[in-house]
Design a protein around this motif. Structure first.
Motif, PDB file in Angstrom:
ATOM      1  N   TYR A  81       0.829  -1.199   0.000  1.00  0.00           N
ATOM      2  CA  TYR A  81       0.000   0.000   0.000  1.00  0.00           C
ATOM      3  C   TYR A  81       0.864   1.250   0.000  1.00  0.00           C
ATOM      4  O   TYR A  81       1.827   1.350   0.767  1.00  0.00           O
ATOM      5  N   PHE A  82       0.492   2.200  -0.839  1.00  0.00           N
ATOM      6  CA  PHE A  82       1.245   3.439  -1.001  1.00  0.00           C
ATOM      7  C   PHE A  82       0.310   4.627  -0.876  1.00  0.00           C
ATOM      8  O   PHE A  82      -0.883   4.522  -1.147  1.00  0.00           O
ATOM      9  N   LEU A  83       0.895   5.755  -0.517  1.00  0.00           N
ATOM     10  CA  LEU A  83       0.183   7.021  -0.526  1.00  0.00           C
ATOM     11  C   LEU A  83       0.927   7.925  -1.500  1.00  0.00           C
ATOM     12  O   LEU A  83       2.125   8.182  -1.324  1.00  0.00           O
ATOM     13  N   LEU A  84       0.232   8.368  -2.545  1.00  0.00           N
ATOM     14  CA  LEU A  84       0.826   9.261  -3.538  1.00  0.00           C
ATOM     15  C   LEU A  84       0.383  10.682  -3.230  1.00  0.00           C
ATOM     16  O   LEU A  84      -0.809  10.958  -3.115  1.00  0.00           O
ATOM     17  N   SER A  85       1.335  11.586  -3.096  1.00  0.00           N
ATOM     18  CA  SER A  85       1.043  12.977  -2.746  1.00  0.00           C
ATOM     19  C   SER A  85       1.555  13.885  -3.860  1.00  0.00           C
ATOM     20  O   SER A  85       2.760  14.128  -3.976  1.00  0.00           O
ATOM     21  N   PRO A  86       0.646  14.407  -4.697  1.00  0.00           N
ATOM     22  CA  PRO A  86       1.070  15.252  -5.817  1.00  0.00           C
ATOM     23  C   PRO A  86       1.480  16.648  -5.355  1.00  0.00           C
ATOM     24  O   PRO A  86       0.911  17.206  -4.433  1.00  0.00           O
ATOM     25  N   LYS A  87       2.493  17.192  -6.031  1.00  0.00           N
ATOM     26  CA  LYS A  87       2.967  18.546  -5.731  1.00  0.00           C
ATOM     27  C   LYS A  87       2.355  19.582  -6.667  1.00  0.00           C
ATOM     28  O   LYS A  87       2.641  20.771  -6.547  1.00  0.00           O
ATOM     29  N   LYS A  88       1.532  19.108  -7.624  1.00  0.00           N
ATOM     30  CA  LYS A  88       0.813  19.997  -8.539  1.00  0.00           C
ATOM     31  C   LYS A  88      -0.379  19.228  -9.078  1.00  0.00           C
ATOM     32  O   LYS A  88      -0.487  18.017  -8.879  1.00  0.00           O
ATOM     33  N   ASP A  89      -1.302  19.908  -9.740  1.00  0.00           N
ATOM     34  CA  ASP A  89      -2.413  19.241 -10.408  1.00  0.00           C
ATOM     35  C   ASP A  89      -1.872  18.511 -11.629  1.00  0.00           C
ATOM     36  O   ASP A  89      -0.950  19.001 -12.297  1.00  0.00           O
ATOM     37  N   GLY A  90      -2.449  17.356 -11.948  1.00  0.00           N
ATOM     38  CA  GLY A  90      -2.024  16.642 -13.147  1.00  0.00           C
ATOM     39  C   GLY A  90      -2.564  15.228 -13.165  1.00  0.00           C
ATOM     40  O   GLY A  90      -3.429  14.858 -12.374  1.00  0.00           O
ATOM     41  N   THR A  91      -2.026  14.445 -14.080  1.00  0.00           N
ATOM     42  CA  THR A  91      -2.404  13.055 -14.204  1.00  0.00           C
ATOM     43  C   THR A  91      -1.368  12.219 -13.468  1.00  0.00           C
ATOM     44  O   THR A  91      -0.180  12.264 -13.786  1.00  0.00           O
ATOM     45  N   GLY A  92      -1.832  11.464 -12.478  1.00  0.00           N
ATOM     46  CA  GLY A  92      -0.947  10.609 -11.704  1.00  0.00           C
ATOM     47  C   GLY A  92      -0.930   9.205 -12.286  1.00  0.00           C
ATOM     48  O   GLY A  92      -1.973   8.660 -12.626  1.00  0.00           O
ATOM     49  N   TYR A  93       0.262   8.647 -12.425  1.00  0.00           N
ATOM     50  CA  TYR A  93       0.442   7.304 -12.975  1.00  0.00           C
ATOM     51  C   TYR A  93       1.043   6.389 -11.922  1.00  0.00           C
ATOM     52  O   TYR A  93       1.951   6.783 -11.191  1.00  0.00           O
ATOM     53  N   PHE A  94       0.534   5.159 -11.889  1.00  0.00           N
ATOM     54  CA  PHE A  94       1.101   4.105 -11.046  1.00  0.00           C
ATOM     55  C   PHE A  94       1.321   2.913 -11.967  1.00  0.00           C
ATOM     56  O   PHE A  94       0.386   2.403 -12.568  1.00  0.00           O
ATOM     57  N   TYR A  95       2.580   2.506 -12.107  1.00  0.00           N
ATOM     58  CA  TYR A  95       2.958   1.488 -13.081  1.00  0.00           C
ATOM     59  C   TYR A  95       3.161   0.130 -12.419  1.00  0.00           C
ATOM     60  O   TYR A  95       4.140  -0.075 -11.709  1.00  0.00           O
ATOM     61  N   CYS A  96       2.238  -0.792 -12.684  1.00  0.00           N
ATOM     62  CA  CYS A  96       2.404  -2.161 -12.196  1.00  0.00           C
ATOM     63  C   CYS A  96       3.403  -2.886 -13.106  1.00  0.00           C
ATOM     64  O   CYS A  96       4.298  -3.568 -12.624  1.00  0.00           O
ATOM     65  N   GLY A  97       3.257  -2.727 -14.396  1.00  0.00           N
ATOM     66  CA  GLY A  97       4.177  -3.356 -15.340  1.00  0.00           C
ATOM     67  C   GLY A  97       5.589  -2.855 -15.075  1.00  0.00           C
ATOM     68  O   GLY A  97       5.831  -1.659 -15.036  1.00  0.00           O
ATOM     69  N   GLY A  98       6.506  -3.751 -14.823  1.00  0.00           N
ATOM     70  CA  GLY A  98       7.877  -3.359 -14.500  1.00  0.00           C
ATOM     71  C   GLY A  98       8.131  -3.216 -13.012  1.00  0.00           C
ATOM     72  O   GLY A  98       9.277  -3.115 -12.591  1.00  0.00           O
ATOM     73  N   GLN A 125      -1.798   2.383 -14.562  1.00  0.00           N
ATOM     74  CA  GLN A 125      -3.092   2.981 -14.258  1.00  0.00           C
ATOM     75  C   GLN A 125      -2.867   4.467 -14.013  1.00  0.00           C
ATOM     76  O   GLN A 125      -1.807   4.871 -13.549  1.00  0.00           O
ATOM     77  N   TYR A 126      -3.862   5.271 -14.327  1.00  0.00           N
ATOM     78  CA  TYR A 126      -3.719   6.702 -14.111  1.00  0.00           C
ATOM     79  C   TYR A 126      -5.052   7.318 -13.726  1.00  0.00           C
ATOM     80  O   TYR A 126      -6.111   6.754 -13.973  1.00  0.00           O
ATOM     81  N   THR A 127      -4.954   8.472 -13.090  1.00  0.00           N
ATOM     82  CA  THR A 127      -6.136   9.217 -12.696  1.00  0.00           C
ATOM     83  C   THR A 127      -5.737  10.674 -12.483  1.00  0.00           C
ATOM     84  O   THR A 127      -4.561  10.988 -12.301  1.00  0.00           O
ATOM     85  N   THR A 128      -6.714  11.557 -12.494  1.00  0.00           N
ATOM     86  CA  THR A 128      -6.462  12.971 -12.227  1.00  0.00           C
ATOM     87  C   THR A 128      -6.162  13.158 -10.743  1.00  0.00           C
ATOM     88  O   THR A 128      -6.861  12.603  -9.891  1.00  0.00           O
ATOM     89  N   MET A 129      -5.119  13.914 -10.458  1.00  0.00           N
ATOM     90  CA  MET A 129      -4.749  14.198  -9.071  1.00  0.00           C
ATOM     91  C   MET A 129      -4.684  15.706  -8.870  1.00  0.00           C
ATOM     92  O   MET A 129      -4.363  16.451  -9.805  1.00  0.00           O
ATOM     93  N   LEU A 130      -4.984  16.139  -7.651  1.00  0.00           N
ATOM     94  CA  LEU A 130      -4.956  17.557  -7.313  1.00  0.00           C
ATOM     95  C   LEU A 130      -3.862  17.821  -6.288  1.00  0.00           C
ATOM     96  O   LEU A 130      -3.697  17.042  -5.336  1.00  0.00           O
ATOM     97  N   LYS A 131      -3.165  18.905  -6.468  1.00  0.00           N
ATOM     98  CA  LYS A 131      -2.066  19.284  -5.576  1.00  0.00           C
ATOM     99  C   LYS A 131      -2.514  19.220  -4.116  1.00  0.00           C
ATOM    100  O   LYS A 131      -3.552  19.749  -3.743  1.00  0.00           O
ATOM    101  N   GLY A 132      -1.693  18.527  -3.305  1.00  0.00           N
ATOM    102  CA  GLY A 132      -1.944  18.464  -1.873  1.00  0.00           C
ATOM    103  C   GLY A 132      -2.995  17.455  -1.433  1.00  0.00           C
ATOM    104  O   GLY A 132      -3.237  17.301  -0.243  1.00  0.00           O
ATOM    105  N   ILE A 133      -3.629  16.751  -2.385  1.00  0.00           N
ATOM    106  CA  ILE A 133      -4.647  15.753  -2.034  1.00  0.00           C
ATOM    107  C   ILE A 133      -4.053  14.362  -2.300  1.00  0.00           C
ATOM    108  O   ILE A 133      -3.935  13.942  -3.451  1.00  0.00           O
ATOM    109  N   PRO A 134      -3.667  13.633  -1.247  1.00  0.00           N
ATOM    110  CA  PRO A 134      -3.053  12.310  -1.450  1.00  0.00           C
ATOM    111  C   PRO A 134      -4.067  11.281  -1.941  1.00  0.00           C
ATOM    112  O   PRO A 134      -5.276  11.427  -1.729  1.00  0.00           O
ATOM    113  N   LEU A 135      -3.544  10.254  -2.593  1.00  0.00           N
ATOM    114  CA  LEU A 135      -4.370   9.184  -3.134  1.00  0.00           C
ATOM    115  C   LEU A 135      -3.669   7.851  -2.884  1.00  0.00           C
ATOM    116  O   LEU A 135      -2.446   7.754  -2.976  1.00  0.00           O
ATOM    117  N   THR A 136      -4.455   6.830  -2.586  1.00  0.00           N
ATOM    118  CA  THR A 136      -3.910   5.505  -2.311  1.00  0.00           C
ATOM    119  C   THR A 136      -3.606   4.760  -3.606  1.00  0.00           C
ATOM    120  O   THR A 136      -4.357   4.860  -4.577  1.00  0.00           O
TER     121      THR A 136
END
Length: 180
Positions: A81-98, A125-136
């Protein structure tokens, strides 16, 4: 009086070392007063029967931070389990392959499923992320032998961009206990 000053100095040194976080433990210095009143200083040694394991490890990249919150076993499947914390708005990617993990028996296992937010799949996998809002995010590894209780290293790919699919940045975490 001299011994009292040494003891007070030693007490301050020990309490200061206990209050200041540091890792790894093996790098900490400690001093003790012997029965004869001598002060002996040296480095603490890690107990090989109780290895230093680290959850909540964070790796910082330019656009995103990734924190490993831990890995948990369910029969032969291990989810990390991870917590991803973006430093800006954008598309967040999490790569299982590799992405892969290495056990303490010199074997490697590849990620079978990755998840970021509600998006799941076997590659990226990817999703929209907002600065300062962490995602699992979750990396799922299957067919892990039950004797694997510790992960030597865990490598996953992440990134955050405001344009197209970027090359991923590799985050490597070490010495992770697998909880039941």
């Amino acid at each position: 009086m001299r011994n009292l000053i040494q003891i007070v100095s030693l007490t301050v040194l020990v309490f200061t070392n206990l209050l200041v976080p540091s890792h790894p433990v093996a790098a900490q210095k400690a001093c003790v007063v012997t029965d004869s009143g001598d002060v002996v200083c040296g480095k603490l040694q890690q107990d090989s029967k109780n290895p230093s394991t680290q959850n909540n490890q964070t790796i910082e990249f330019e656009t995103i931070n990734i924190t490993l919150q831990g890995c948990k076993r369910s029969t032969s499947t291990v989810n990390c389990y991870f917590l991803l914390s973006p430093k800006k708005d954008g598309t967040g990617y999490f790569y299982c392959g590799g992405s892969k993990m290495f056990d303490t028996f010199a074997r490697e296992y590849f990620c079978q499923q990755g998840q970021i937010g509600e998006q799941k799949g076997s590659n990226s996998q990817y999703t929209t992320m907002l600065k300062g809002i962490p995602l699992t995010a979750i990396a799922t590894f299957r067919e892990i032998p039950t004797q694997v209780k510790e992960i030597s290293a865990l490598q996953v790919g992440v990134n955050l961009t405001d344009y197209g699919t970027p090359p991923y940045q590799s985050a490597v975490f070490r010495s992770i206990l697998v909880s039941e």
